[in-house]
Design a protein around this motif. Structure first.
Motif, PDB file in Angstrom:
ATOM      1  N   ALA A  36       0.835  -1.207   0.000  1.00 51.54           N
ATOM      2  CA  ALA A  36       0.000   0.000   0.000  1.00 51.54           C
ATOM      3  C   ALA A  36       0.864   1.248   0.000  1.00 51.54           C
ATOM      4  O   ALA A  36       0.527   2.251  -0.655  1.00 51.54           O
ATOM      5  CB  ALA A  36      -0.937  -0.010   1.205  1.00 51.54           C
ATOM      6  N   ARG A  37       1.983   1.218   0.717  1.00 46.03           N
ATOM      7  CA  ARG A  37       2.854   2.390   0.735  1.00 46.03           C
ATOM      8  C   ARG A  37       3.509   2.585  -0.629  1.00 46.03           C
ATOM      9  O   ARG A  37       3.685   3.715  -1.083  1.00 46.03           O
ATOM     10  CB  ARG A  37       3.917   2.257   1.832  1.00 46.03           C
ATOM     11  N   TYR A  38       3.888   1.480  -1.286  1.00 45.24           N
ATOM     12  CA  TYR A  38       4.443   1.621  -2.631  1.00 45.24           C
ATOM     13  C   TYR A  38       3.421   2.297  -3.543  1.00 45.24           C
ATOM     14  O   TYR A  38       3.755   3.229  -4.290  1.00 45.24           O
ATOM     15  CB  TYR A  38       4.838   0.273  -3.225  1.00 45.24           C
ATOM     16  N   GLU A  39       2.183   1.851  -3.480  1.00 47.18           N
ATOM     17  CA  GLU A  39       1.135   2.421  -4.340  1.00 47.18           C
ATOM     18  C   GLU A  39       0.924   3.894  -4.033  1.00 47.18           C
ATOM     19  O   GLU A  39       0.713   4.711  -4.940  1.00 47.18           O
ATOM     20  CB  GLU A  39      -0.167   1.639  -4.152  1.00 47.18           C
ATOM     21  N   GLN A  40       1.015   4.238  -2.753  1.00 45.65           N
ATOM     22  CA  GLN A  40       0.859   5.644  -2.358  1.00 45.65           C
ATOM     23  C   GLN A  40       1.993   6.487  -2.936  1.00 45.65           C
ATOM     24  O   GLN A  40       1.761   7.602  -3.427  1.00 45.65           O
ATOM     25  CB  GLN A  40       0.855   5.743  -0.830  1.00 45.65           C
ATOM     26  N   LEU A  41       3.229   5.980  -2.891  1.00 43.09           N
ATOM     27  CA  LEU A  41       4.372   6.730  -3.414  1.00 43.09           C
ATOM     28  C   LEU A  41       4.357   6.813  -4.932  1.00 43.09           C
ATOM     29  O   LEU A  41       4.615   7.872  -5.520  1.00 43.09           O
ATOM     30  CB  LEU A  41       5.684   6.082  -2.953  1.00 43.09           C
ATOM     31  N   ALA A  42       4.083   5.678  -5.588  1.00 41.20           N
ATOM     32  CA  ALA A  42       4.180   5.613  -7.046  1.00 41.20           C
ATOM     33  C   ALA A  42       2.935   6.138  -7.748  1.00 41.20           C
ATOM     34  O   ALA A  42       2.993   6.503  -8.932  1.00 41.20           O
ATOM     35  CB  ALA A  42       4.428   4.169  -7.479  1.00 41.20           C
TER      36      ALA A  42
ATOM     37  N   LEU B 187       3.774 -11.865   1.684  1.00 33.85           N
ATOM     38  CA  LEU B 187       3.566 -12.011   3.116  1.00 33.85           C
ATOM     39  C   LEU B 187       2.137 -11.562   3.392  1.00 33.85           C
ATOM     40  O   LEU B 187       1.867 -10.368   3.536  1.00 33.85           O
ATOM     41  CB  LEU B 187       4.576 -11.170   3.907  1.00 33.85           C
ATOM     42  N   GLY B 188       1.221 -12.509   3.395  1.00 35.63           N
ATOM     43  CA  GLY B 188      -0.189 -12.161   3.479  1.00 35.63           C
ATOM     44  C   GLY B 188      -0.608 -11.429   2.212  1.00 35.63           C
ATOM     45  O   GLY B 188      -0.066 -11.654   1.130  1.00 35.63           O
ATOM     46  N   ASN B 189      -1.564 -10.509   2.345  1.00 34.57           N
ATOM     47  CA  ASN B 189      -2.027  -9.740   1.187  1.00 34.57           C
ATOM     48  C   ASN B 189      -1.428  -8.346   1.128  1.00 34.57           C
ATOM     49  O   ASN B 189      -1.697  -7.599   0.189  1.00 34.57           O
ATOM     50  CB  ASN B 189      -3.558  -9.616   1.223  1.00 34.57           C
TER      51      ASN B 189
END
Length: 391
Positions: A340-346, A367-369
């Protein structure tokens, strides 16, 4: 500053302060860090004033923040007088909120260790020391250009364990003619000595170092790729068996004893860098900026005295650059990255096709979802893996 034992590591990226002391007693032939030898005493009062001035400048740029770690690196910070270390830590506490018990690390070389000096660092607020041991073999220490012997390293480790709540030390492996058997023996001996943390690095030949020219002239040879990979595999197996597993490619710790400061880098937190050649990465006016200081020590001090800081270069990162850096740093960690943090940054998620292909090749694992990590096989080819994911 309070020097009580560090709090357990949480999963927050953090806000760290890095202070670069650029001076060494001698330049190691493998080292490409910004370190300098001076044959006259260093004017420590001048550099302490310059550190304080640059810290004040950085405070103006970051605004009020709570510091999660301080790291005194180099160079050889243990060449500083304890009074100088205390002045620098006081200057940090003057600019930002410094909670009790945060991790305060100082790098030290065994050849510059003295009991009185260590006690002085402890009193100044240092609660973690990182020793540059590098080898537990006298012939290899000489090859690496180190000024200490194995006996001096062992004495320094013992003294550090007596003085500081936390201790780490470094070893370099994949040295010339190093066998799996000899490294396994040396590694087990190191684990016996370690308190809770080890940094284990493969010898790399960096351009611009004396080793680069010597290696090019075939004066020595390092293990080939296959043997180096076997040494890396052995390192992971032995440390895991001895309850000192890797939490990052080259760093091993008992649970809760990870380097809080280095986790700030790998979790893509923010940090201020002060001192000659220091880099910083922090959010300013809503954007992540990079700061790079003048490398030459005395020139840096001149700049600070003239302008209030020694920053000579920097940039504002784009969202794509931030996302790429986040990937490169975070996938070094056993805990992997927060998707989710990657998506927020990118501004976009990772390509599901790229992730699936890499999963099929067993280079990444979910690691999980919510998280993605590199597998042991992926760690060996991390740069290529990141390039595939960042497409």
């Amino acid at each position: 500053m309070s020097a009580s034992f560090v709090r357990p590591v949480d999963d927050e990226p953090g806000f760290g302060i890095y202070v670069h002391w650029p001076f060494c007693a001698a330049k190691c032939p493998y080292c490409d860090f910004n370190s300098h030898v001076r044959h006259r005493p260093v004017d420590e009062e001048r550099f302490a004033r310059a550190f304080a001035a640059e810290l004040a400048h950085m405070r103006q740029r970051t605004g009020p923040r709570a510091v999660t770690s301080v790291f005194l690196g180099g160079g050889t910070p243990s060449l500083m007088r304890p009074e100088t270390v205390g002045a620098v830590l006081d200057a940090i506490a003057k600019q930002w909120t410094v909670p009790d018990g945060i991790e305060v690390t100082l790098e030290a070389n065994p050849s510059s260790v003295e009991a009185e000096r260590f006690r002085g660092y402890r009193a100044a607020g240092v609660n973690r020391v990182s020793l540059g041991v590098q080898a537990l073999d006298d012939a290899d220490l000489k090859f690496l250009g180190r000024l200490h012997s194995v006996a001096e390293a062992l004495a320094a480790i013992e003294l550090a364990r007596e003085t500081f709540p936390r201790l780490s030390f470094d070893l370099i492996y994949a040295r010339p003619q190093q066998s799996l058997e000899s490294w396994e023996s040396e590694l087990n001996r190191a684990i016996d000595l370690a308190a809770d943390h080890l940094s284990l690095y493969q010898l790399t030949i960096e351009e611009g170092t004396p080793f680069f020219a010597l290696h090019a002239a075939r004066k020595f040879a390092v293990p080939d790729t296959d043997h180096a990979a076997e040494l890396y595999r052995l390192t992971q197996e032995v440390t895991a068996e001895r309850d000192l597993p890797a939490y990052e490619i080259s760093n091993h710790a008992r649970p809760g004893a990870e380097s809080r400061h280095n986790l700030t880098y790998w979790r893509y937190g923010e940090y201020v860098g002060v001192g000659p050649g220091a880099h910083g990465r922090f959010v300013e006016d809503g954007a992540r900026v990079v700061t790079i200081a003048e490398r030459h020590p005395e020139t840096w001090a001149d700049c600070v005295e003239t302008h209030g800081h020694g920053v000579v270069d920097g940039e504002m990162l784009t969202r794509a650059e931030e996302a790429d850096e986040f990937l490169l740093m975070g996938l070094r960690l056993a805990e992997g990255i927060d998707l989710a943090r990657y998506e927020q940054l990118a501004g976009r998620p990772l390509s599901s096709r790229s992730v699936s292909l890499l999963q099929e090749e067993r280079l990444v694992a979910s690691l999980g979802n919510s998280r993605l990590r590199a597998t042991p096989a992926g760690m060996v080819v991390l740069d290529a893996l990141v390039a595939d994911l960042a497409r």
